[in-house]
Design a protein around this motif. Structure first.
Motif, mmCIF file in Angstrom:
data_model
loop_
_atom_site.group_PDB
_atom_site.id
_atom_site.type_symbol
_atom_site.label_atom_id
_atom_site.label_comp_id
_atom_site.label_asym_id
_atom_site.label_seq_id
_atom_site.Cartn_x
_atom_site.Cartn_y
_atom_site.Cartn_z
ATOM 1 N N ILE A 108 0.837 -1.198 0.000
ATOM 2 C CA ILE A 108 0.000 0.000 0.000
ATOM 3 C C ILE A 108 0.876 1.253 0.000
ATOM 4 C CG2 ILE A 108 -1.617 1.336 1.415
ATOM 5 C CD1 ILE A 108 -2.850 -1.388 2.231
ATOM 6 N N LEU A 109 1.952 1.221 0.779
ATOM 7 C CA LEU A 109 2.866 2.372 0.814
ATOM 8 C C LEU A 109 3.584 2.544 -0.520
ATOM 9 C CD1 LEU A 109 4.344 2.031 4.404
ATOM 10 C CD2 LEU A 109 2.811 3.827 3.562
ATOM 11 N N ARG A 110 3.898 1.426 -1.174
ATOM 12 C CA ARG A 110 4.575 1.529 -2.479
ATOM 13 C C ARG A 110 3.616 2.182 -3.496
ATOM 14 N NH1 ARG A 110 9.003 0.032 -5.855
ATOM 15 N NH2 ARG A 110 8.385 1.062 -7.779
ATOM 16 N N ALA A 111 2.328 1.833 -3.423
ATOM 17 C CA ALA A 111 1.350 2.460 -4.320
ATOM 18 C C ALA A 111 1.267 3.964 -4.055
ATOM 19 C CB ALA A 111 -0.026 1.805 -4.140
ATOM 20 N N LEU A 112 1.315 4.345 -2.781
ATOM 21 C CA LEU A 112 1.308 5.770 -2.436
ATOM 22 C C LEU A 112 2.584 6.443 -2.929
ATOM 23 C CD1 LEU A 112 0.052 8.190 -0.965
ATOM 24 C CD2 LEU A 112 1.128 7.361 1.136
ATOM 25 N N ALA A 113 3.716 5.753 -2.782
ATOM 26 C CA ALA A 113 4.989 6.300 -3.249
ATOM 27 C C ALA A 113 4.966 6.543 -4.755
ATOM 28 C CB ALA A 113 6.119 5.347 -2.872
ATOM 29 N N ASP A 114 4.418 5.596 -5.504
ATOM 30 C CA ASP A 114 4.349 5.755 -6.954
ATOM 31 C C ASP A 114 3.503 6.981 -7.320
ATOM 32 O OD1 ASP A 114 5.929 3.555 -7.408
ATOM 33 O OD2 ASP A 114 4.246 2.181 -7.703
ATOM 34 N N ARG A 115 2.432 7.220 -6.580
ATOM 35 C CA ARG A 115 1.559 8.350 -6.866
ATOM 36 C C ARG A 115 2.215 9.677 -6.479
ATOM 37 N NH1 ARG A 115 -4.265 7.745 -6.226
ATOM 38 N NH2 ARG A 115 -4.869 5.879 -7.335
#
Length: 201
Positions: free
Chosen positions: A191-198
């Protein structure tokens, strides 16, 4: 120096950025999911605070006595109950119960794409910005520790790595973003990686 308005704008831009649901299977394309599987609704709070030391993200370390995911790093959250109006209400309720974070101290900014877990939950991450200072009160039956990490650590894609371990007889790959003594991995790291990508796009 980052202001609260600056941080709010960054987080809202991340919510508005293009994205799609994620799952614990993203790095394991050979997994065949059963047709007609039933997923249970869950929600977690992704609580961000602007403190003197900068923007911080709060996480929990689950009690080692729990049946599921003992000792793992996680967001505060849990199942969406019948009495919850929606996923946001569930995440706020759970955060209050688990870490003593009052719902009125959270400015809800929006939701991130849902995440399917290997334990058959469809998890909705709720991104929130704390309004005031926060002194965590861990619920001893569920939470061993409440801690925070620098937000920039977990919204920088290059800080993540992919590791693997055996699970139910097969190799399972997953994201990890460790910080000091804390090993952040699995659904939380995804979930944090998805936020990081955004936030880096």
């Amino acid at each position: 120096m980052t202001t609260r308005d600056d941080l709010r704008a960054r987080l809202k831009a991340a919510i508005a950025a293009p994205g799609h649901p994620s799952s614990d299977y993203d790095l394991n394309p050979d997994v065949v999911l059963p047709a007609g599987r039933r997923l249970r609704a869950a929600a977690v709070l992704v609580p961000v605070a602007l403190e003197e030391r900068g923007a911080r993200l709060y996480l929990t370390k689950r009690s080692s006595r729990l049946k599921h995911h003992p000792g793992q790093v996680a967001f505060p959250g849990g199942k969406v109950d019948e009495g919850d109006a929606n996923a946001t209400a569930a995440a706020l309720r759970e955060a209050h119960e688990e870490i003593g974070l009052r719902p009125e101290n959270v400015e809800v900014l929006g939701t991130l794409p849902s995440h399917e877990t290997v334990t058959s939950f469809q998890m909705t991450p709720i991104l929130g910005l704390l309004r005031d200072g926060f002194e965590p009160v861990p619920e001893p039956g569920e939470v061993q520790e409440v801690f925070s990490v620098p937000l920039d650590l977990v919204v920088t894609p290059s800080r993540f790595s992919v590791e693997r371990r055996r699970w139910r007889g097969n190799w399972r790959r997953y994201y990890t973003v460790p910080h000091g003594p804390y090993y952040i991995w699995g659904a939380t790291a995804r979930i944090l990686r998805a936020l990081a990508d955004r936030m880096s796009g």
